[in-house]
Every structure is written in structure tokens, then in C-alpha cells.
Design an enzyme around this catalytic site. Structure first.
Site, PDB file in Angstrom:
ATOM      1  N   CYS A  11      -2.981   1.823   6.588  1.00  0.00           N
ATOM      2  CA  CYS A  11      -3.116   1.250   7.927  1.00  0.00           C
ATOM      3  C   CYS A  11      -3.639   2.292   8.901  1.00  0.00           C
ATOM      4  O   CYS A  11      -4.233   1.953   9.915  1.00  0.00           O
ATOM      5  CB  CYS A  11      -1.778   0.705   8.394  1.00  0.00           C
ATOM      6  SG  CYS A  11      -0.467   1.907   8.243  1.00  0.00           S
ATOM      7  N   SER A  48      -0.353  -7.612   7.362  1.00  0.00           N
ATOM      8  CA  SER A  48      -1.559  -7.997   8.101  1.00  0.00           C
ATOM      9  C   SER A  48      -1.221  -8.656   9.443  1.00  0.00           C
ATOM     10  O   SER A  48      -0.139  -9.227   9.618  1.00  0.00           O
ATOM     11  CB  SER A  48      -2.378  -8.952   7.249  1.00  0.00           C
ATOM     12  OG  SER A  48      -1.620 -10.114   6.977  1.00  0.00           O
ATOM     13  N   ASN A  49      -2.179  -8.624  10.360  1.00  0.00           N
ATOM     14  CA  ASN A  49      -1.989  -9.244  11.672  1.00  0.00           C
ATOM     15  C   ASN A  49      -1.821 -10.753  11.563  1.00  0.00           C
ATOM     16  O   ASN A  49      -1.053 -11.360  12.315  1.00  0.00           O
ATOM     17  CB  ASN A  49      -3.168  -8.924  12.578  1.00  0.00           C
ATOM     18  CG  ASN A  49      -3.077  -7.525  13.108  1.00  0.00           C
ATOM     19  OD1 ASN A  49      -3.096  -6.577  12.328  1.00  0.00           O
ATOM     20  ND2 ASN A  49      -2.939  -7.370  14.397  1.00  0.00           N
ATOM     21  N   GLU A  92       4.637  -4.019  12.069  1.00  0.00           N
ATOM     22  CA  GLU A  92       3.660  -2.921  11.947  1.00  0.00           C
ATOM     23  C   GLU A  92       2.449  -3.514  11.255  1.00  0.00           C
ATOM     24  O   GLU A  92       2.527  -3.930  10.099  1.00  0.00           O
ATOM     25  CB  GLU A  92       4.232  -1.766  11.124  1.00  0.00           C
ATOM     26  CG  GLU A  92       5.312  -0.972  11.846  1.00  0.00           C
ATOM     27  CD  GLU A  92       4.826  -0.306  13.117  1.00  0.00           C
ATOM     28  OE1 GLU A  92       3.603  -0.118  13.294  1.00  0.00           O
ATOM     29  OE2 GLU A  92       5.680   0.001  13.971  1.00  0.00           O
ATOM     30  N   ASN A 119       0.793  -1.234   0.000  1.00  0.00           N
ATOM     31  CA  ASN A 119       0.000   0.000   0.000  1.00  0.00           C
ATOM     32  C   ASN A 119       0.823   1.281   0.000  1.00  0.00           C
ATOM     33  O   ASN A 119       0.341   2.313  -0.436  1.00  0.00           O
ATOM     34  CB  ASN A 119      -1.031  -0.026   1.135  1.00  0.00           C
ATOM     35  CG  ASN A 119      -0.394   0.028   2.485  1.00  0.00           C
ATOM     36  OD1 ASN A 119       0.725  -0.444   2.675  1.00  0.00           O
ATOM     37  ND2 ASN A 119      -1.082   0.601   3.447  1.00  0.00           N
ATOM     38  N   GLY A 131       1.705 -11.343  10.363  1.00  0.00           N
ATOM     39  CA  GLY A 131       2.611 -10.807  11.374  1.00  0.00           C
ATOM     40  C   GLY A 131       2.741 -11.702  12.596  1.00  0.00           C
ATOM     41  O   GLY A 131       3.847 -11.947  13.097  1.00  0.00           O
TER      42      GLY A 131
END
Ligand code: NAD
Ligand code: MN
Length: 480
Positions: free
Chosen positions: A282, A227-228, A248, A150, A231
Site C-alpha cells: 500500500c 481496497s477502497n 487502512e 500482501n 473499505g
């Protein structure tokens, strides 16, 4: 059309996995890149090249390392239009946005070039008066940079620049959706004369090569933005073998509009925060809590702002919102819009078209409960939920009722309320009378709760991740 290959030890080489065609999200007839994907074996070669280059790069004077970043900053500006056009065609965000990102990247490069001249340690008092007792920051070693699509320019740069200036060598893996832009970044480092092996580049699907990078025994540290879900997997794998990591991740960023605020101004910035970059930030605003006394007026201003948005190809100057990045994102956002129509009232938007590109209308829901799906899960698209709040306390309480804590905004003209908000909001990035997005190179960037893990990126905070401390004591000869 660009063919995207790996860059390993100073050579562009073909990966040994599948070849992937990438089309312009604004116009699916335009082939933008053919990515020659990497295999696990290619990752191994890239890491090996970084290991081989490690010692000499760490021994290169820091100002000299910074001088390479200066050169790359200059090249970013020299090729600004070309870089921005490539990024726009590859991931869809508007040309003015990608061009802004080019200049921001140059600013980040210059900031970290300057870090090559700043202090890397301190002298401490010792219990032994004759002891010379000091600390020194030393490189961590080989750093893996795993980036999302992004911010295809700025995020790789805000990871690569500090990694290099503090003396690490790098293996950079861009998101598949940003591969060509990633390759162009690497070409500019090569053009600046960066020694072979210092920055290596592997392209391909995260599902194919991600584990090979994260689990490689010679990768000392992993800096990840994405993404979580991915991550948290990276965190487990890194922790299992004692590698350093920095994450992040996502956000569900709230804005709060109080009754004393300038309502028109607040509505403009909330809509900008939600819709800029098609909501694919984000730090995008995705929930707005509005005091009930002003909610009707606020809603009217929001509608007015959203009606002005022109969706289309980001290369067209008249367009104010580009497509979403991919078919997958197109489907995900539409799924959330469908859920939203059941959970709240569709105020405006909701439509989508895939005739030419992946276009979604800017969409606002109203009468949404703060615990609903659209108000709790990260959508990563142009969708905003308006939630009514009885007071500042209720608004803050609802804003904090989230697994995320990246950024948050308050709109008010009352400084006491601003201070109260700062004290109680659970967010890493806090704005008063500003939209939720935004970062500057010299300031630490990151979130609280599940939005971030590890030490902060950007500014001087980056030194914490990209270096290790050596604590040194030198004692004179006992007779001296
Ligand atoms: P993503 O998690 O899908 O991918 C991020 C990167 O991880 C890509 O390079 C991808 O190829 C790679 N990857 C995929 N599988 C992997 C694996 N198993 N092992 C290692 N790497 C793997 O994220 P995305 O779709 O590119 O970006 C969107 C997400 O990024 C959103 O959740 C957004 O909130 C987040 N984001 C956060 C920030 C921040 O600073 N907090 C900034 C931008 C984006
Ligand atoms: Mn993804």
C-alpha cells in the site's frame, strides 16, 4: 499442502461452504492449500464464541494477556523459516521478505506485550476538590479483524496483538490468498495456550462471509485493511449500526526528486520503493516527480537499477522480485500496462508470462501526465510512472492532486526544502531521503484523505481504536 479450516472456540472445524484450491503464484503446479470455506452460519458461531469468552478475557490482568503475546513472539522466531516458506508459497513474495516479516511480527507482538504493563488511564483535577476523578481504558468487546494478503503475517499481527492486549476477543478473517498463513498464525496462539474463544478464525471468500461479519450485531468493532471499494462499503454498514471501524486502504504514493539530491541514491530508493514486493505494498512508490534539470540523469539511473532486477520464484535466493499474487492481479496489472503504453512512453519492462507463475516485468513509464490513469489509480503491481516537474512547488502540487494520502518521499540535501515539503505534503507517512514504504511497531501508521479512516494503527495510537474511555468520579461520604 495444508487443509485450512476454521478455528472456533478452541476447535478446528470445517466450514459449511465451498472448498477452494489455492496454488503457488510462483508455480501453478504446486497446490499450497485447500480452504474449507465458511458459511454465514460459521461466522455466527465464531462471533458467539468471542462473545462467550469476552468477560473472562477482559478480567484477565493485562500483563498476563501480554505474556501470551510474548510466547507467540517466541514461537514466531522458533518457526521463522517454516512460517516464511509457507507465506512465500502462498502469496509469492520473496522468502527474505516473508522472513523479515516474521521478525517484524515478533517485534510487534513484544511491543504490545509491553503495552500490558503501561498506563490505561489518568487522574484529572475536578471542580469538586474532594472528587477522585479519573479515566480508564476498557475493551471495546468483540473485534473483527479483516486483513489483506500482501502482508500475510504482519498485518494480522498488528491488529490481533493490540486487540488482545487491551482485552478484546477477536474474530479474524484473512484474505483468501493468505488463508494458510492465517491458520498457522492462529495455531501459534493456540500453542501459546491462549484460552478458547479469545481468538477465532473464519476462512472463505469475502463476498460470501464479509457481510455476515461486518453486519453481525455482536461485532463491536471492525479493523480492516484492504481496497477502497470494500473499505467504503464496510464503513457504511458499520456506521449504520453504530459499530466502531478503522480502515487502512489504498495509496498512490509519490516520491519527489529535487535537483540538489544525490541522484543515483534517489533512483535506487525510488526503484526499491516501486518494485519491492512486486509493487504490492500500500506504501509502494508509484509516481515519481523529478525536477526537469536532472530528469535525463535520473532516468538513466532508474533504467540501470531496473535492469538488475531478477524476476522469478521467491524461494530462489538469486531472485529479487517474485510473481504477483493471483491471476486477477496479473490481469489487472497488464491492463494498466496496456493503458500506460497509450498514455506515456514505455521506458523499460512491460512484458509478462504466465507459463509457470504470474510473472510481470518491472515496468517504468516516462513522459506521463500527472492526471493520466496510470498516474492516478492504484495499480498494486511493479509499475512506476516518471513525471517531469518544473519546481518543488509544482511537484508537491501534482503529488497532492490525488484522492490518496498514505505515504510520500522527498529526495534532497537541502533541509529547508525538506521542512517545506513536510509542511505542504498531504501524506500520513513522510520520508526524506527514504523510500515511501516502511513502518515501525512503536510508531502510528496510516494515511490522509481516502487512504485511511478512523484512528491510527500501531504504536500507542492503537489504544484509541481498541479501547473505550470510562470517565469515573468517586466522591467521599458527605461527612468525611
Ligand atoms: P481487498 O479489499 O480485496 O480484501 C481485503 C479483505 O477484505 C480480504 O480479507 C477480503 O476477503 C475481505 N473482503 C472482501 N469482500 C468483503 C466484503 N464484502 N465484506 C468484508 N470483507 C470483505 O484487498 P486485498 O486485495 O486483499 O489487498 C489489496 C488492497 O489492500 C490494496 O488496495 C492495498 O492498497 C490495500 N492495503 C492497504 C494497506 C494500508 O495499510 N493502507 C496495507 C496493505 C494493503
Ligand atoms: Mn482483493
Amino acid at each position: 499442502m495444508r487443509e485450512v479450516k476454521n478455528y472456533i472456540d478452541g476447535e478446528w472445524t470445517e466450514g459449511k461452504s465451498e472448498t477452494i484450491e489455492r496454488y503457488n503464484p510462483a508455480d501453478q503446479t504446486e497446490l499450497v492449500a485447500i480452504v474449507v470455506g465458511s458459511s454465514v452460519h460459521d461466522v455466527d458461531e465464531a462471533v458467539f464464541a468471542a462473545v462467550k469468552a469476552k468477560k473472562k478475557w477482559a478480567q484477565t490482568a493485562a500483563p498476563e494477556r501480554g505474556a501470551y503475546l510474548q510466547k507467540v513472539a517466541h514461537l514466531f522466531e522458533q518457526y521463522a523459516d517454516e512460517l516464511a516458506e509457507l507465506a512465500t508459497k502462498e502469496m509469492g513474495k520473496r522468502f527474505v521478505e516473508t522472513k523479515g516479516e516474521v521478525y517484524r511480527s515478533a517485534a510487534i507482538l513484544r511491543y504490545y506485550a509491553g503495552e500490558g504493563l503501561r498506563r490505561v488511564g489518568e487522574v484529572l483535577p475536578s471542580f469538586d476538590a474532594k472528587n477522585l476523578f479519573f479515566t480508564k481504558r476498557v475493551p471495546v468487546g468483540v473485534v473483527a479483524v479483516i486483513a489483506p494478503w500482501n502482508f500475510p503475517l504482519a498485518i494480522p499481527i498488528w491488529k490481533i496483538a493490540p486487540a488482545l492486549v487491551y482485552g478484546n476477543t477477536v474474530v479474524f478473517k484473512p484474505a483468501l490468498e493468505a488463508s494458510a498463513t492465517g491458520a498457522r498464525i492462529v495455531e501459534l496462539f493456540a500453542e501459546a495456550g491462549l484460552p478458547s474463544g479469545v481468538l477465532n478464525f473464519v476462512v472463505g471468500r469475502g463476498s460470501t462471509i464479509g457481510d455476515a461479519i461486518v453486519e453481525h450485531k455482536n461485532v463491536d468493532a471492525i479493523t480492516f485493511t484492504g481496497s477502497n471499494a470494500i473499505g467504503s462499503e464496510i464503513a457504511k454498514k458499520a456506521a449504520a449500526r453504530g459499530a466502531k471501524y478503522q480502515l487502512e486502504l489504498g495509496g498512490k504514493n509519490p516520491a519527489i526528486v529535487l535537483k540538489d539530491a544525490n541522484i543515483e541514491f534517489a533512483a535506487r530508493l525510488v526503484v526499491e520503493g516501486a518494485m519491492k514486493q512486486t509493487g504490492q505494498r500500500c506504501t509502494a512508490t508509484s509516481r515519481v516527480f523529478v525536477e526537469k534539470e536532472i530528469i535525463d540523469v535520473f532516468r538513466a539511473h532508474v533504467m540501470e537499477q531496473v535492469k538488475r532486477i531478477r524476476v522469478g520464484n521467491g524461494m530462489d535466493e538469486q531472485v529479487t522480485m517474485g510473481p504477483v499474487v493471483s491471476k486477477r492481479q496479473f490481469e489487472t496489472v497488464q491492463r494498466y500496462i496496456h493503458i500506460g503504453t497509450q498514455e506515456g512512453r514505455l521506458l523499460i519492462g512491460g512484458g509478462a508470462s504466465d507459463d509457470v507463475g504470474w510473472y510481470i516485468e518491472p515496468t517504468v513509464f516516462d513522459s506521463v501526465s500527472h492526471r493520466s490513469i496510470i498516474a492516478t489509480e492504484e495499480i498494486f503491481g511493479p509499475v512506476l510512472s516518471i513525471v517531469e516537474a518544473a519546481s518543488i512547488d509544482e511537484a508537491i502540487e501534482m503529488a497532492n492532486d490525488s484522492i490518496y494520502g498514505l505515504s510520500a518521499s522527498l529526495f534532497t540535501n537541502d533541509v529547508s526544502k525538506a521542512l517545506y515539503f513536510i509542511e505542504h505534503i498531504e501524506a500520513g507517512m513522510v520520508q526524506v531521503n527514504g523510500e515511501t514504504g516502511g513502518a515501525e511497531p512503536q510508531a502510528p501508521f496510516g494515511g490522509m484523505k481516502q487512504s485511511s479512516s478512523g484512528t491510527r494503527e500501531q504504536g500507542q495510537a492503537a489504544i484509541e481504536f481498541f479501547t473505550a474511555y470510562q470517565t469515573i468520579s468517586i466522591r467521599p461520604h458527605p461527612n468525611m
